[in-house]
Design a protein around this motif. Structure first.
Motif, PDB file in Angstrom:
ATOM      1  N   LYS A  23       0.817  -1.211   0.000  1.00 26.98           N
ATOM      2  CA  LYS A  23       0.000   0.000   0.000  1.00 26.98           C
ATOM      3  C   LYS A  23       0.856   1.268   0.000  1.00 26.98           C
ATOM      4  N   ILE A  24       1.964   1.194   0.732  1.00 22.83           N
ATOM      5  CA  ILE A  24       2.846   2.363   0.800  1.00 22.83           C
ATOM      6  C   ILE A  24       3.446   2.656  -0.561  1.00 22.83           C
ATOM      7  N   PHE A  25       3.768   1.577  -1.270  1.00 22.56           N
ATOM      8  CA  PHE A  25       4.437   1.750  -2.561  1.00 22.56           C
ATOM      9  C   PHE A  25       3.545   2.397  -3.608  1.00 22.56           C
ATOM     10  N   GLU A  26       2.245   2.317  -3.368  1.00 22.42           N
ATOM     11  CA  GLU A  26       1.349   2.924  -4.347  1.00 22.42           C
ATOM     12  C   GLU A  26       1.597   4.421  -4.488  1.00 22.42           C
ATOM     13  N   GLU A  27       2.021   5.052  -3.398  1.00 21.98           N
ATOM     14  CA  GLU A  27       2.278   6.488  -3.469  1.00 21.98           C
ATOM     15  C   GLU A  27       3.599   6.789  -4.168  1.00 21.98           C
ATOM     16  N   PHE A  28       4.494   5.812  -4.117  1.00 22.42           N
ATOM     17  CA  PHE A  28       5.827   6.050  -4.683  1.00 22.42           C
ATOM     18  C   PHE A  28       6.071   5.116  -5.865  1.00 22.42           C
ATOM     19  N   PRO A  29       5.970   5.631  -7.065  1.00 23.61           N
ATOM     20  CA  PRO A  29       6.114   4.752  -8.238  1.00 23.61           C
ATOM     21  C   PRO A  29       7.567   4.363  -8.525  1.00 23.61           C
ATOM     22  N   LEU A  30       8.072   3.430  -7.768  1.00 20.50           N
ATOM     23  CA  LEU A  30       9.443   2.941  -7.973  1.00 20.50           C
ATOM     24  C   LEU A  30       9.428   1.774  -8.962  1.00 20.50           C
ATOM     25  N   PRO A  31      10.541   1.538  -9.637  1.00 17.44           N
ATOM     26  CA  PRO A  31      10.613   0.359 -10.519  1.00 17.44           C
ATOM     27  C   PRO A  31      10.487  -0.934  -9.709  1.00 17.44           C
ATOM     28  N   MET A  32      10.041  -1.981 -10.384  1.00 14.96           N
ATOM     29  CA  MET A  32       9.702  -3.210  -9.675  1.00 14.96           C
ATOM     30  C   MET A  32      10.869  -3.808  -8.899  1.00 14.96           C
ATOM     31  N   THR A  33      12.046  -3.864  -9.523  1.00 16.01           N
ATOM     32  CA  THR A  33      13.178  -4.500  -8.841  1.00 16.01           C
ATOM     33  C   THR A  33      13.546  -3.737  -7.572  1.00 16.01           C
ATOM     34  N   VAL A  34      13.508  -2.405  -7.642  1.00 11.95           N
ATOM     35  CA  VAL A  34      13.820  -1.587  -6.471  1.00 11.95           C
ATOM     36  C   VAL A  34      12.770  -1.832  -5.394  1.00 11.95           C
ATOM     37  N   LYS A  35      11.533  -1.866  -5.842  1.00  8.59           N
ATOM     38  CA  LYS A  35      10.415  -2.096  -4.921  1.00  8.59           C
ATOM     39  C   LYS A  35      10.605  -3.397  -4.157  1.00  8.59           C
ATOM     40  N   GLU A  36      10.915  -4.454  -4.905  1.00 10.15           N
ATOM     41  CA  GLU A  36      11.083  -5.767  -4.299  1.00 10.15           C
ATOM     42  C   GLU A  36      12.215  -5.752  -3.275  1.00 10.15           C
ATOM     43  N   GLU A  37      13.290  -5.102  -3.649  1.00  6.91           N
ATOM     44  CA  GLU A  37      14.456  -5.071  -2.776  1.00  6.91           C
ATOM     45  C   GLU A  37      14.131  -4.380  -1.460  1.00  6.91           C
ATOM     46  N   ILE A  38      13.477  -3.225  -1.553  1.00 10.81           N
ATOM     47  CA  ILE A  38      13.124  -2.495  -0.337  1.00 10.81           C
ATOM     48  C   ILE A  38      12.157  -3.319   0.499  1.00 10.81           C
ATOM     49  N   LYS A  39      11.209  -3.945  -0.189  1.00 11.14           N
ATOM     50  CA  LYS A  39      10.192  -4.715   0.524  1.00 11.14           C
ATOM     51  C   LYS A  39      10.842  -5.852   1.319  1.00 11.14           C
ATOM     52  N   ASN A  40      11.775  -6.534   0.676  1.00 12.25           N
ATOM     53  CA  ASN A  40      12.459  -7.634   1.358  1.00 12.25           C
ATOM     54  C   ASN A  40      13.168  -7.147   2.612  1.00 12.25           C
ATOM     55  N   GLU A  41      13.815  -5.981   2.479  1.00 12.01           N
ATOM     56  CA  GLU A  41      14.513  -5.427   3.637  1.00 12.01           C
ATOM     57  C   GLU A  41      13.524  -5.077   4.741  1.00 12.01           C
ATOM     58  N   LEU A  42      12.400  -4.496   4.336  1.00 12.36           N
ATOM     59  CA  LEU A  42      11.387  -4.103   5.323  1.00 12.36           C
ATOM     60  C   LEU A  42      10.866  -5.319   6.067  1.00 12.36           C
ATOM     61  N   VAL A  43      10.630  -6.380   5.333  1.00  5.32           N
ATOM     62  CA  VAL A  43      10.129  -7.601   5.962  1.00  5.32           C
ATOM     63  C   VAL A  43      11.173  -8.141   6.934  1.00  5.32           C
ATOM     64  N   LYS A  44      12.435  -8.057   6.534  1.00  9.00           N
ATOM     65  CA  LYS A  44      13.514  -8.579   7.354  1.00  9.00           C
ATOM     66  C   LYS A  44      13.570  -7.865   8.709  1.00  9.00           C
ATOM     67  N   ILE A  45      13.430  -6.537   8.693  1.00 11.97           N
ATOM     68  CA  ILE A  45      13.521  -5.799   9.952  1.00 11.97           C
ATOM     69  C   ILE A  45      12.147  -5.629  10.588  1.00 11.97           C
ATOM     70  N   ASN A  46      11.144  -6.191   9.931  1.00 11.09           N
ATOM     71  CA  ASN A  46       9.800  -6.172  10.482  1.00 11.09           C
ATOM     72  C   ASN A  46       9.361  -4.747  10.830  1.00 11.09           C
ATOM     73  N   ALA A  47       9.456  -3.860   9.863  1.00 10.76           N
ATOM     74  CA  ALA A  47       9.193  -2.444  10.111  1.00 10.76           C
ATOM     75  C   ALA A  47       7.699  -2.163  10.286  1.00 10.76           C
ATOM     76  N   SER A  48       7.430  -1.202  11.130  1.00  8.86           N
ATOM     77  CA  SER A  48       6.042  -0.777  11.294  1.00  8.86           C
ATOM     78  C   SER A  48       5.675   0.144  10.131  1.00  8.86           C
ATOM     79  N   GLU A  49       4.418   0.476  10.031  1.00 10.23           N
ATOM     80  CA  GLU A  49       3.968   1.272   8.891  1.00 10.23           C
ATOM     81  C   GLU A  49       4.697   2.606   8.830  1.00 10.23           C
ATOM     82  N   ASP A  50       4.832   3.210  10.002  1.00 10.28           N
ATOM     83  CA  ASP A  50       5.479   4.522  10.078  1.00 10.28           C
ATOM     84  C   ASP A  50       6.898   4.479   9.538  1.00 10.28           C
ATOM     85  N   VAL A  51       7.645   3.507  10.043  1.00 13.14           N
ATOM     86  CA  VAL A  51       9.040   3.361   9.640  1.00 13.14           C
ATOM     87  C   VAL A  51       9.124   3.042   8.161  1.00 13.14           C
ATOM     88  N   ALA A  52       8.283   2.105   7.757  1.00 16.14           N
ATOM     89  CA  ALA A  52       8.302   1.690   6.364  1.00 16.14           C
ATOM     90  C   ALA A  52       8.070   2.882   5.450  1.00 16.14           C
TER      91      ALA A  52
END
Lengths: 395, 77
Positions: A23-52
């Motif tokens: 949902k957060i990514f919808e506001e930021f139109p990043l390319p897919m590979t970048v999106k995936e990379e950030i998402k993986n990192e976010l999942v790894k650190i278990n970020a809250s919505e605010d941090v994410a």
């Protein structure tokens, strides 16, 4: 970059279990590979919505900073980035047994071939993959290879002319026939079909081609035709080599005819490719040709140990395919279709271009880069592309 | 064997024919006119397969080595 800062905040509100970051990514139109990379990192650190959100926002800022700026000379950067490594390539037509004894043009000559969109490259080659049923078994693969490889009469038989009785004797070699999966009956039928004005008879394991008209010239013409007669396979495919690769048999061919090969039984049409880009354009369309240009160019450069960023080659491929048909880089294509006379004259055939333009009474509007450099005006690139406009009321 | 579709080929990216409304929307977000888009010929094998007519816009979803997936548009001519 800003990761440390963010990490400090995580401990305070680490409550991002099963968060939906999409949902957060919808506001930021990043390319897919970048999106995936950030998402993986976010999942790894278990970020809250605010941090994410903060992370993504920061990343998006960095992403925007790294984009090409409006007015930058992308084409010139691409030209230089491909041109410089090009100077280090082998100039000689270098035939190298890349894949299983098949000659392939490499190095600079090949790169030129790709950018010139030659309709007949000097060493056409196909990589044919087979359907599951045929890919595992060598004899089955051989079967497909026989259907593809062009077989001439001379490959399986000896030809002798009997001038006295005005006839040609074809004596087949049984072993060769068996290897090609042909019978005497097939051979006879093919010859009957392929030649005119002859009587074909079988006798004693041989085939007798009797010329109906008693003329030496006709006999010789018939002999020539007989030698060129394709008994099986596809005319353009001169040789097929079978290799085992990653657990399946793959066919490599010398010569190329994508359209016909794709229809052969046992061939997996969706994974069969050729190195003749024009053929790909004709059979598979402009987008496939674009992909083929990128792949072929990158492979050619990489094989020479040169590293060029794909983005430059993608730009070239985009320009070549922008019109919906393949255009070469050069005077018959991209450079020759420039609207400015001076730009064309600066590239190649200066006198011809200027003379033709003079005869036609053409006008150069001086809108491009080259022509403005020639006449010594500021060019529309970078900061030169920006104009200041005064709004009267705001003073 | 069912008839081979060009779309199945590894070199062919996905082509989607846009409706007039969708096309309008795309042009608006990109801020360009139809003629400024790259072209695809109506007799292009893949354009024929999806039944594209001149004047329509085709959306192409490319597998890109840099961006993962990238979207391009072509005007059918």
């Amino acid at each position: 970059m800003s990761e440390e800062k963010v990490e400090g905040e995580i401990e305070e509100n680490a409550s991002g279990e099963n968060m939906d970051y999409d949902k957060i990514f919808e506001e930021f139109p990043l390319p897919m590979t970048v999106k995936e990379e950030i998402k993986n990192e976010l999942v790894k650190i278990n970020a809250s919505e605010d941090v994410a959100r903060k992370v993504v926002k920061k990343c998006y800022e960095v992403y925007l900073r790294n984009l090409m700026e409006p007015g930058e000379a992308a084409g010139i950067v691409a030209a230089q980035s491909i041109g410089e490594p090009g100077t280090q390539m082998t100039m000689r037509t270098f035939h190298y047994a890349g894949v299983a004894e098949i000659d392939v043009t490499l190095g600079l000559p090949r790169l030129i071939e790709i950018l010139d969109v030659r309709k007949n490259p000097s060493t056409p080659m196909m990589t044919i993959r087979l359907t599951e049923e045929y890919a595992q078994d060598r004899s089955k693969a051989r079967e497909v290879a026989n259907r593809i490889e062009a077989t001439y009469v001379l490959d399986i038989a000896d030809i002798a002319t009997d001038i006295r009785r005005m006839r040609i004797l074809v004596s087949p070699d049984e072993k060769a026939m068996e290897r090609k999966g042909l019978t005497l009956e097939d051979l006879k039928k093919k010859i009957e079909k392929g030649l005119k004005n002859v009587e074909v008879e079988e006798s004693d394991g041989k085939i007798v081609v009797q010329v109906t008209e008693p003329s030496y010239k006709v006999l010789m013409d018939t002999l020539d035709k007989l030698k060129k007669l394709v008994l099986a396979g596809i005319k353009e495919i001169r040789r097929v080599i079978i290799r085992k690769e990653e657990g399946e048999y793959v066919l490599y061919t010398e010569g190329s005819n994508l359209k016909k090969v794709m229809k052969v039984k046992g061939v997996d049409a969706s994974r069969t490719i050729t190195n003749n880009i024009y053929e790909i354009y004709e059979v598979l369309g402009i987008e496939a040709a674009r992909n083929a240009i990128i792949q072929e160019a990158i492979n050619t450069l990489e094989e020479q140990g040169l590293e060029v960023n794909v983005r430059h080659i993608m730009l070239v491929a985009d320009v070549m395919t922008a019109d919906g048909e393949l255009r070469q880089i050069g005077r018959h294509g991209v450079a020759g279709e420039k609207q400015s006379i001076l730009a064309r004259a600066a590239f190649e055939m200066t006198v011809n271009n200027l003379l033709d333009a003079a005869v036609r009474g053409d006008v150069d509007k001086l809108k491009g880069i080259t022509e403005n450099i020639i006449v010594g005006q500021p060019i529309k690139l970078g900061t030169g592309d920006v104009e200041l406009v005064l709004k009267m009321g705001k003073l | 064997m069912s008839k081979f579709k060009l779309h199945d080929h590894i070199l062919v990216p996905k082509h989607i024919l846009l409706s007039d409304e969708e096309a309008e929307e795309v042009l608006k977000t990109l801020g360009v006119s139809k003629e400024q888009l790259p072209k695809i010929r109506a007799d292009d094998p893949v354009a024929k397969e999806i039944g594209a007519k001149p004047g329509q816009i085709v959306k192409i979803i490319r597998e890109s080595p840099t961006a993962g997936k990238s979207i391009a548009y072509r005007l059918v001519i």
